[in-house]
Design a protein around this motif. Structure first.
Motif, PDB file in Angstrom:
ATOM      1  N   ARG A 151     115.733  22.960  30.079  1.00  0.00           N
ATOM      2  CA  ARG A 151     116.242  22.590  31.403  1.00  0.00           C
ATOM      3  C   ARG A 151     117.550  23.321  31.690  1.00  0.00           C
ATOM      4  O   ARG A 151     118.512  23.206  30.946  1.00  0.00           O
ATOM      5  CB  ARG A 151     116.465  21.081  31.487  1.00  0.00           C
ATOM      6  CG  ARG A 151     116.915  20.616  32.870  1.00  0.00           C
ATOM      7  CD  ARG A 151     117.368  19.169  32.859  1.00  0.00           C
ATOM      8  NE  ARG A 151     116.256  18.242  32.883  1.00  0.00           N
ATOM      9  CZ  ARG A 151     116.178  17.172  32.119  1.00  0.00           C
ATOM     10  NH1 ARG A 151     117.127  16.890  31.261  1.00  0.00           N
ATOM     11  NH2 ARG A 151     115.143  16.363  32.206  1.00  0.00           N
ATOM     12  N   SER A 158     118.384  12.984  24.801  1.00  0.00           N
ATOM     13  CA  SER A 158     117.025  13.376  25.163  1.00  0.00           C
ATOM     14  C   SER A 158     116.114  13.306  23.945  1.00  0.00           C
ATOM     15  O   SER A 158     114.958  13.687  24.002  1.00  0.00           O
ATOM     16  CB  SER A 158     117.022  14.780  25.748  1.00  0.00           C
ATOM     17  OG  SER A 158     117.706  15.651  24.890  1.00  0.00           O
ATOM     18  N   LYS A 159     116.654  12.842  22.832  1.00  0.00           N
ATOM     19  CA  LYS A 159     115.843  12.708  21.629  1.00  0.00           C
ATOM     20  C   LYS A 159     114.976  11.450  21.729  1.00  0.00           C
ATOM     21  O   LYS A 159     115.239  10.560  22.526  1.00  0.00           O
ATOM     22  CB  LYS A 159     116.744  12.555  20.408  1.00  0.00           C
ATOM     23  CG  LYS A 159     117.506  13.809  20.032  1.00  0.00           C
ATOM     24  CD  LYS A 159     118.158  13.606  18.680  1.00  0.00           C
ATOM     25  CE  LYS A 159     118.810  14.881  18.197  1.00  0.00           C
ATOM     26  NZ  LYS A 159     120.228  14.744  17.988  1.00  0.00           N
ATOM     27  N   THR A 160     113.981  11.383  20.846  1.00  0.00           N
ATOM     28  CA  THR A 160     113.241  10.139  20.682  1.00  0.00           C
ATOM     29  C   THR A 160     113.843   9.394  19.495  1.00  0.00           C
ATOM     30  O   THR A 160     114.483  10.009  18.637  1.00  0.00           O
ATOM     31  CB  THR A 160     111.763  10.427  20.368  1.00  0.00           C
ATOM     32  OG1 THR A 160     111.712  11.276  19.217  1.00  0.00           O
ATOM     33  CG2 THR A 160     111.061  11.109  21.535  1.00  0.00           C
ATOM     34  N   SER A 219     112.638  10.909  16.249  1.00  0.00           N
ATOM     35  CA  SER A 219     113.295  12.108  15.727  1.00  0.00           C
ATOM     36  C   SER A 219     114.664  11.775  15.146  1.00  0.00           C
ATOM     37  O   SER A 219     115.124  12.426  14.217  1.00  0.00           O
ATOM     38  CB  SER A 219     113.408  13.177  16.818  1.00  0.00           C
ATOM     39  OG  SER A 219     114.312  12.768  17.820  1.00  0.00           O
ATOM     40  N   PHE A 265     112.419  18.753  13.204  1.00  0.00           N
ATOM     41  CA  PHE A 265     113.577  18.398  12.387  1.00  0.00           C
ATOM     42  C   PHE A 265     113.292  18.483  10.902  1.00  0.00           C
ATOM     43  O   PHE A 265     114.196  18.734  10.123  1.00  0.00           O
ATOM     44  CB  PHE A 265     114.089  16.995  12.770  1.00  0.00           C
ATOM     45  CG  PHE A 265     114.724  16.970  14.144  1.00  0.00           C
ATOM     46  CD1 PHE A 265     115.108  18.143  14.767  1.00  0.00           C
ATOM     47  CD2 PHE A 265     114.956  15.775  14.798  1.00  0.00           C
ATOM     48  CE1 PHE A 265     115.696  18.140  16.025  1.00  0.00           C
ATOM     49  CE2 PHE A 265     115.545  15.753  16.057  1.00  0.00           C
ATOM     50  CZ  PHE A 265     115.917  16.939  16.683  1.00  0.00           C
ATOM     51  N   PHE A 272     111.085  18.663  23.169  1.00  0.00           N
ATOM     52  CA  PHE A 272     111.720  17.821  24.192  1.00  0.00           C
ATOM     53  C   PHE A 272     111.693  18.527  25.543  1.00  0.00           C
ATOM     54  O   PHE A 272     111.930  19.729  25.633  1.00  0.00           O
ATOM     55  CB  PHE A 272     113.176  17.496  23.814  1.00  0.00           C
ATOM     56  CG  PHE A 272     113.326  16.705  22.544  1.00  0.00           C
ATOM     57  CD1 PHE A 272     112.304  15.870  22.083  1.00  0.00           C
ATOM     58  CD2 PHE A 272     114.491  16.777  21.798  1.00  0.00           C
ATOM     59  CE1 PHE A 272     112.444  15.140  20.912  1.00  0.00           C
ATOM     60  CE2 PHE A 272     114.647  16.050  20.626  1.00  0.00           C
ATOM     61  CZ  PHE A 272     113.627  15.237  20.173  1.00  0.00           C
ATOM     62  N   LEU A 273     111.468  17.721  26.578  1.00  0.00           N
ATOM     63  CA  LEU A 273     111.415  18.256  27.934  1.00  0.00           C
ATOM     64  C   LEU A 273     112.748  18.929  28.303  1.00  0.00           C
ATOM     65  O   LEU A 273     112.793  19.916  29.016  1.00  0.00           O
ATOM     66  CB  LEU A 273     111.124  17.094  28.891  1.00  0.00           C
ATOM     67  CG  LEU A 273     110.597  17.411  30.273  1.00  0.00           C
ATOM     68  CD1 LEU A 273     109.296  18.183  30.193  1.00  0.00           C
ATOM     69  CD2 LEU A 273     110.390  16.119  31.059  1.00  0.00           C
ATOM     70  N   SER A 274     113.839  18.365  27.772  1.00  0.00           N
ATOM     71  CA  SER A 274     115.164  18.867  28.132  1.00  0.00           C
ATOM     72  C   SER A 274     115.477  20.230  27.515  1.00  0.00           C
ATOM     73  O   SER A 274     116.451  20.867  27.894  1.00  0.00           O
ATOM     74  CB  SER A 274     116.230  17.879  27.639  1.00  0.00           C
ATOM     75  OG  SER A 274     116.132  17.730  26.228  1.00  0.00           O
ATOM     76  N   CYS A 314     107.466  13.950  19.971  1.00  0.00           N
ATOM     77  CA  CYS A 314     108.563  13.161  19.400  1.00  0.00           C
ATOM     78  C   CYS A 314     109.610  14.054  18.745  1.00  0.00           C
ATOM     79  O   CYS A 314     110.744  13.627  18.543  1.00  0.00           O
ATOM     80  CB  CYS A 314     108.039  12.135  18.413  1.00  0.00           C
ATOM     81  SG  CYS A 314     107.369  12.845  16.894  1.00  0.00           S
ATOM     82  N   SER A 334     114.708   9.353  33.288  1.00  0.00           N
ATOM     83  CA  SER A 334     116.011   9.827  32.835  1.00  0.00           C
ATOM     84  C   SER A 334     117.027   9.871  33.962  1.00  0.00           C
ATOM     85  O   SER A 334     116.688  10.092  35.111  1.00  0.00           O
ATOM     86  CB  SER A 334     115.837  11.212  32.242  1.00  0.00           C
ATOM     87  OG  SER A 334     117.077  11.791  32.015  1.00  0.00           O
ATOM     88  N   LYS A 366     109.741  15.207  15.696  1.00  0.00           N
ATOM     89  CA  LYS A 366     109.915  15.053  14.253  1.00  0.00           C
ATOM     90  C   LYS A 366     109.602  16.322  13.478  1.00  0.00           C
ATOM     91  O   LYS A 366     110.285  16.658  12.517  1.00  0.00           O
ATOM     92  CB  LYS A 366     108.936  13.975  13.774  1.00  0.00           C
ATOM     93  CG  LYS A 366     109.558  12.670  13.389  1.00  0.00           C
ATOM     94  CD  LYS A 366     108.428  11.742  12.984  1.00  0.00           C
ATOM     95  CE  LYS A 366     108.918  10.704  12.005  1.00  0.00           C
ATOM     96  NZ  LYS A 366     107.850   9.744  11.703  1.00  0.00           N
ATOM     97  N   SER A 425     118.268  14.207  34.983  1.00  0.00           N
ATOM     98  CA  SER A 425     117.697  15.266  35.813  1.00  0.00           C
ATOM     99  C   SER A 425     118.064  15.118  37.275  1.00  0.00           C
ATOM    100  O   SER A 425     118.664  14.177  37.686  1.00  0.00           O
ATOM    101  CB  SER A 425     116.186  15.287  35.670  1.00  0.00           C
ATOM    102  OG  SER A 425     115.669  13.996  35.829  1.00  0.00           O
ATOM    103  N   ARG A 476     103.124  19.720  28.205  1.00  0.00           N
ATOM    104  CA  ARG A 476     103.184  19.410  26.784  1.00  0.00           C
ATOM    105  C   ARG A 476     102.533  20.520  25.961  1.00  0.00           C
ATOM    106  O   ARG A 476     103.027  20.887  24.904  1.00  0.00           O
ATOM    107  CB  ARG A 476     102.483  18.076  26.512  1.00  0.00           C
ATOM    108  CG  ARG A 476     102.934  17.395  25.239  1.00  0.00           C
ATOM    109  CD  ARG A 476     102.108  16.154  24.944  1.00  0.00           C
ATOM    110  NE  ARG A 476     102.087  15.195  26.041  1.00  0.00           N
ATOM    111  CZ  ARG A 476     103.092  14.388  26.340  1.00  0.00           C
ATOM    112  NH1 ARG A 476     104.187  14.410  25.622  1.00  0.00           N
ATOM    113  NH2 ARG A 476     103.010  13.552  27.347  1.00  0.00           N
ATOM    114  N   ASP A 500     111.667  10.849  27.651  1.00  0.00           N
ATOM    115  CA  ASP A 500     111.164  11.812  28.626  1.00  0.00           C
ATOM    116  C   ASP A 500     109.710  12.132  28.304  1.00  0.00           C
ATOM    117  O   ASP A 500     109.406  12.424  27.155  1.00  0.00           O
ATOM    118  CB  ASP A 500     111.931  13.149  28.500  1.00  0.00           C
ATOM    119  CG  ASP A 500     113.342  13.075  29.031  1.00  0.00           C
ATOM    120  OD1 ASP A 500     113.590  12.266  29.941  1.00  0.00           O
ATOM    121  OD2 ASP A 500     114.196  13.845  28.544  1.00  0.00           O
ATOM    122  N   ASP A 501     108.863  12.152  29.274  1.00  0.00           N
ATOM    123  CA  ASP A 501     107.506  12.658  29.100  1.00  0.00           C
ATOM    124  C   ASP A 501     106.791  12.076  27.875  1.00  0.00           C
ATOM    125  O   ASP A 501     106.299  12.812  27.029  1.00  0.00           O
ATOM    126  CB  ASP A 501     107.557  14.199  28.986  1.00  0.00           C
ATOM    127  CG  ASP A 501     106.174  14.811  29.177  1.00  0.00           C
ATOM    128  OD1 ASP A 501     105.353  14.187  29.864  1.00  0.00           O
ATOM    129  OD2 ASP A 501     105.929  15.915  28.640  1.00  0.00           O
TER     130      ASP A 501
END
Lengths: 280, 231, 350
Positions: free
Chosen positions: C289, B144-146, B149, C252, C284-286, C247, B228, C249, B231, C300, B194-195
Motif C-alpha cells: 500500500r 496490519s499483522k494477524t 503471525s 516469519f 498482508f494487504l498493507s 496470516c 481498517s 506465518k 486505508s 490473495r 485485513d482481507d
C-alpha cells in the motif's frame, strides 16, 4: 568490514526554501549539509527523513545544475504531513539519489514526447530543465500535461519559459470559469500533436491508470515498445533493494527503476493495470 | 508547547480498559508529564469544559448515554473509542453479530470517532503509542499483522495444532498474541484483520477436528466487520 | 564422497570445546525455554542441546536479521539532529552459533548473497562475518523435510566453519573453513584424527536421511525454474488462494524471507527517537500500500504467488539461487495446511 559505511543513515540537510504549488502541494528546496553539490540523473529519487516521523521516497524535481535539490510533495501521509509543518531552516535527512532515471543517452538527437499526470510531472520537471539547458542536443520536444483542475497544475509560473523551448499542451479533468484550455484526460492531448512515431521517445509518469491508457494509445499510434518509458510508483522503504516492498514481478523498482522501458515490463503482469489482471 | 488536555470517559463498561491504562504505572506518570488529565472517574477527576482528546470506553446502553456521548463529542477535538465495547458494541467479544436484543451500541452509531483502539481490554502498549502519536501530531496506524503471525514471532506452540479453537489466523494483531502466550486461544477481541478468509478458516478448523462455533458461520455473511482505519 | 578435512570429537568433549570457545565468542544455540526449543544466547554450555528431535520454530535467520532492530538513534538538540549509528555494536560482537542444521546453513548463504548486493546491508553482512557457524547433521527427519530436493541438505556444501555428524559415541567434524581449521588445530586434544572409514560413515548417514524424506523427485533447478515460469497463469493458483488465510506465518518462520518495514519511534519528550526495522509479510494487504492508498497486490492469489515465485523464480533472476531450502517450516505451521511440495509437484506436472 568493521568500518563499513552505513547506507541506512541519512545525511543531514536543511530546508532552504518552500514554495506553495497547489492547495495540497509544496516544493521544498533542500541543501545537504557538508556537501557542496548534489548530482543525480532526472528521474531518480531520494529518501527523505523527517526525524520522528520516518522516511519516504520522493522524485527529484529540481535541476541537475543546481547545488540544492528540490522535491515536490503532496500532503498525503505521515512523513508528508510532518514535512508540511517544517519551516525554512529546519533539519531533515536525505539518502540517495537512488534508482535509474530517464534514458538521456538514448534521447539525444531524438524527438521527445513527455506525458505527465498530476504529481507525475515532478520527476519530469527535472528532465524538462535538463532539456532546456541542453536544448540543441534534442529534436522536437512535446510536453503533454494533465491535472484534475486548473488549481492542481504544478509549476504554472514556469510554463511561459518552458513554452519558449518546448511544445507545451495542457488539459484538466474539470475546468473552471477562467479555464480556456482543453478539458479531458491527458490522452486527448495526443490527438493535438503529430509526432514521428519512428524517431520519438515517449516518457510518461502519472497514476497507474493513466499510464495504462497512455501506453495503449501510444501503441495504437505505432510507437515501438522500445521507445516508450515510464516511471513506476511503489512503496519503497530502503531504496537499495533489500526491504522487498517495491518489487514488481521480482524486479526492484528502487534499483532497476523507477524508470522502466515498456518493452521490458509489458510482460510484468503487475506493472500496469492490463485487462484487470493483478491490479486494484 | 501546549499540553494536550485529555479526558477519559466511561459509558457502560467494566472499566477494564481504564485498568489497562492505570497498569502502566510509572510510564503513565511519564505520560502525565506531557498531557493534562482533566477527567477520569476512577481517579476522581471531573471536568465539564473542552478537551483536546477524549478517550471513551464502554458502549451506549441507554438514551442518557447516547446524549452523553454526543455531549462529549461536542467539546472534544479528537475522540477515541477505547476497546471492543466502544468500538463495536462488544460484537467481537460477545460474538453477537446482530442477533441479540440487548442494547449495546458502538459509539460511532452516534458520533464521529477519530481513532479506535481494539481489544478487550485494550493493549496498554498500543495505548502508549497512540498517545505518543497524538502528542507528536502523527497519524496513528494500527497493526496490519494477524494475531497468528505475532504468535509465531514468540515461537509459541500452535493451539490449533493441539486441537483447541484459536481465532489467531483471522484476528487483527497488535496484542502480541498475549492470550496464546498464556495458553488461551485467541477469542478475536480485536476484530477481523485485513482481507481475512473466513471460509478457509472454517475449512481448516474442520480438518483439525475442531468444532465450528456458529458465529463464524454468521461472519461469513457479515461484511465490513473489523475494517481498517489505515486505508 | 566428502572432500573436506575430517576430525573426530568424542561426545563427552563437546562441552569442553564449547566452554573454550565461550571465552572468545558469545555462544548461541538451540535451547529449551518453557518447553519450546528456540535459538538463543546461552550463558552456560550445559544449556546446549545436542540430542534433539525437534527444531527451533524460528530459523537461525533471526540471529542475523532480528525481528526488530534499531538502525540508528537520534536526538534533536536545538535545531540540530544528532544521529548515533548502532552498527558498531554489531561489528564488535564475536558470535559462535552452535547446532545449525543444513537447511539453515543454506539459508544463511542465500541471505549473504542477497544482502551483499549494491551497497550491502552492513547489519546482516556484519553479523554473518562475525559469526562462527558450527552445524550439526540431522539424525532424523520431520514430516515436512525436503532439503534433498532443494539441494540444501542433509549435508551442507559450504557456509559453515565446522559441521558435526553424529556417529555413535563421537561426532565426525567436517572442517568447512580456515577459521574452523584453526579451532581444530588449537584444540588438538579434542579434535582427534578421523578414521579412514569416517567419510564412508557420512555417506551412509546422508543416504539414510535422504531415504526418510518425503521429497518430490529431484529435478534440475533450471527445469524447476522453467516449470514455474510456465505455470504463472494456471488455474490451480486460485484453488490455493481459496485455502490461504493470508496470516503471514509462513513468511516469519521462513529461513529466507527477509522483507521488512522501517519506521520511526519517538520518546514522549519529543527529543529522542530511533529508526526501527521489523519483519513484514508479503501476505498482508498493507504490504504494497502506497501513501495514496493504492494497493498493488489486492488479490490473495497475487500475494500467495509473490511468495512462491520469489522462492523459485525471482530469486534465481536476482542472485542466481532458488531461495527455498526445503525445511518445510512454512507448511508445518500453515493453518490451512498448504503444502509447498504439492505446489511444486503440480507445477512440475504442469
Amino acid at each position: 568490514m568493521v568500518s563499513m559505511k552505513n547506507p541506512y543513515i541519512p545525511t543531514k540537510a536543511i530546508i532552504t526554501h518552500i514554495r506553495n504549488e497547489t492547495p495540497d502541494t509544496k516544493t521544498f528546496r533542500i541543501r545537504i549539509l557538508d556537501q557542496n553539490e548534489f548530482s543525480f540523473t532526472p528521474g531518480q529519487f531520494i529518501q527523505l527523513s523527517v526525524f520522528g516521523f520516518g522516511e519516504a521516497p520522493f522524485s527529484i524535481a529540481g535541476s541537475t545544475n543546481e547545488k540544492e535539490l528540490e522535491i515536490t510533495v503532496r500532503r498525503i501521509g505521515t512523513v508528508t504531513g510532518a514535512l508540511f509543518r517544517k519551516n525554512v531552516g529546519d533539519i531533515v535527512g536525505v539518502r540517495g539519489p537512488f534508482g535509474k532515471g530517464w534514458p538521456i543517452g538514448l534521447m539525444l538527437r531524438r524527438n521527445i514526447l513527455i506525458i505527465a499526470g498530476g504529481l507525475g510531472l515532478a520527476p519530469l520537471r527535472s528532465l524538462v530543465h535538463y532539456i532546456i539547458l541542453n536544448r540543441e542536443e534534442f529534436g522536437k520536444v512535446y510536453l503533454l500535461y494533465g491535472a484534475r483542475t486548473p488549481a492542481d497544475l504544478l509549476y504554472k509560473d514556469e510554463f511561459n519559459t518552458w513554452s519558449r523551448y518546448i511544445d507545451l499542451h495542457l488539459t484538466v479533468d474539470k475546468g473552471d470559469n477562467y479555464w480556456k484550455g482543453r478539458v479531458g484526460l491527458v490522452t486527448i492531448l495526443l490527438d493535438d500533436v503529430s509526432v514521428d512515431t519512428e524517431d520519438t521517445i515517449a516518457l510518461q509518469c502519472g497514476p497507474p491508470i493513466m499510464m495504462h491508457f497512455v501506453s495503449k494509445k501510444l501503441k495504437s499510434l505505432g510507437f515501438p515498445d522500445e521507445n516508450i518509458y515510464l516511471s513506476l510508483e511503489r512503496l519503497m522503504k530502503c531504496g537499495m533493494g533489500f526491504c522487498g516492498r517495491c518489487t514488481v514481478s521480482g524486479r526492484y523498482v528502487c534499483i532497476e527503476g523507477p524508470v522502466f522501458c515498456y518493452a521490458d515490463i509489458k510482460s510484468f503482469i503487475e506493472a500496469i493495470p492490463e485487462a484487470g489482471v493483478e491490479h486494484a | 508547547m501546549h499540553k494536550l488536555k485529555v479526558g477519559i470517559y466511561s459509558l457502560s463498561s467494566c472499566e477494564g480498559c481504564i485498568v489497562q491504562i492505570l497498569n502502566l504505572e510509572e510510564r503513565l506518570l511519564e505520560v502525565l508529564n506531557h498531557v493534562d488529565l482533566v477527567e477520569c472517574r476512577v481517579l476522581g477527576l471531573k471536568h465539564d469544559d473542552e478537551v483536546d482528546v477524549a478517550f471513551v470506553e464502554g458502549f451506549v446502553s441507554s438514551d442518557e448515554e447516547a446524549t452523553k456521548i454526543k455531549e462529549i463529542r461536542g467539546r472534544s477535538r479528537i475522540l477515541i473509542a477505547l476497546g471492543d465495547c466502544a468500538y463495536s458494541g462488544m460484537r467481537f467479544v460477545a460474538k453477537d453479530f446482530g442477533t441479540s436484543t440487548i442494547r449495546a451500541d458502538p459509539i460511532n452509531m452516534y458520533v464521529n470517532v477519530d481513532y479506535h483502539l481494539r481489544g478487550c481490554p485494550i493493549d496498554s502498549e498500543e495505548f502508549l503509542s497512540l498517545i505518543s502519536d497524538l502528542i507528536h501530531g502523527k497519524k496513528f496506524k494500527e497493526s496490519s499483522k494477524t494475531v497468528c503471525s505475532e504468535c509465531i514471532l514468540l515461537e509459541n506452540k500452535c493451539l490449533l495444532d493441539k486441537g483447541f479453537l484459536c481465532l489467531g489466523p483471522i484476528t487483527r494483531g497488535g496484542c502480541n498474541a498475549i492470550c496464546i502466550a498464556n495458553n488461551k486461544g485467541c477469542f478475536g477481541c480485536r476484530g477481523l484483520g485485513d482481507d481475512v478468509n473466513i471460509s478457509a478458516f472454517i475449512e481448516s478448523l474442520k480438518s483439525k477436528g475442531i468444532s465450528i462455533p456458529s458465529y463464524l458461520l454468521g461472519l461469513l455473511k457479515g461484511p465490513g466487520y473489523g475494517s481498517s482505519q489505515n486505508s | 564422497m566428502i572432500k573436506k578435512a575430517l576430525r573426530r570429537i568424542y561426545k563427552d568433549k563437546l562441552r569442553l570445546l564449547m566452554g573454550r570457545l565461550s571465552e572468545e565468542y558469545n555462544i548461541f544455540s538451540p535451547k529449551l525455554v518453557e518447553g519450546r526449543i528456540i535459538f538463543d544466547r546461552i550463558d552456560d554450555v550445559s544449556e546446549i542441546i545436542n540430542e534433539y528431535h525437534t527444531r527451533p520454530v524460528l530459523p537461525v535467520k533471526k540471529l542475523f536479521l532480528p525481528q526488530r532492530e534499531t538502525l540508528f538513534e537520534y536526538e534533536i538538540v536545538d535545531n540540530d539532529v544528532i544521529i548515533s549509528d548502532k552498527l558498531d555494536l554489531v561489528a564488535r560482537e564475536k558470535r559462535c552459533i552452535f547446532g545449525v542444521r543444513a537447511c539453515d546453513i543454506a539459508s544463511l548463504q542465500i541471505l549473504r548473497r542477497f544482502f551483499s548486493r549494491g551497497p550491502g546491508d552492513p547489519y546482516v553482512i556484519g553479523r554473518l562475518s562475525n559469526s562462527m557457524i558450527i552445524g550439526i547433521m540431522c539424525n532424523s527427519v520431520f514430516p515436512s523435510c525436503f532439503c534433498h530436493f532443494t539441494d540444501s541438505g542433509p549435508l551442507p556444501k559450504d557456509g559453515f566453519d565446522l559441521f558435526l555428524v553424529d556417529v555413535d559415541d563421537y561426532f565426525i567434524a567436517i572442517i568447512g573453513s580456515e577459521r574452523g581449521n584453526q579451532i581444530a588445530s588449537k584444540n588438538e586434544d579434542i579434535f582427534l584424527d578421523a578414521n579412514k572409514d569416517d567419510a564412508l560413515a557420512i555417506d551412509n548417514k546422508v543416504k539414510e536421511i535422504v531415504s526418510l524424506m518425503k521429497s518430490p523427485p529431484v529435478v534440475d533447478q533450471m527445469v524447476l525454474y522453467d516449470a514455474f515460469v510456465r505455470s504463472f497463469n494456471l488455474d490451480f493458483w486460485e484453488d490455493y488462494a481459496k485455502k490461504c488465510l493470508s496470516c503471514g506465518k509462513c513468511n516469519f518462520n521462513c529461513p529466507t524471507c527477509y522483507c521488512f518495514d522501517i519506521f520511526d519511534e519517538v520518546d514522549l519528550d519529543l527529543r529522542k527517537g530511533r529508526r526501527v526495522r521489523v519483519w513484514d509479510s508479503c501476505h498482508f494487504l498493507s504490504f504494497t500500500r502506497v501513501a495514496s492508498g493504492e494497493i498493488f497486490r489486492r488479490n490473495r492469489s497475487s500475494r500467495l504467488k509473490q511468495r512462491v515465485y520469489h522462492k523459485f523464480v525471482y530469486s534465481v533472476n536476482d542472485i542466481g539461487l532458488i531461495s527455498c531450502v526445503g525445511c518445510g517450516r512454512c507448511f508445518e505451521v500453515c493453518p490451512a495446511s498448504i503444502d509447498l511440495r504439492d505446489i511444486i509437484t503440480k507445477v512440475l506436472c504442469g
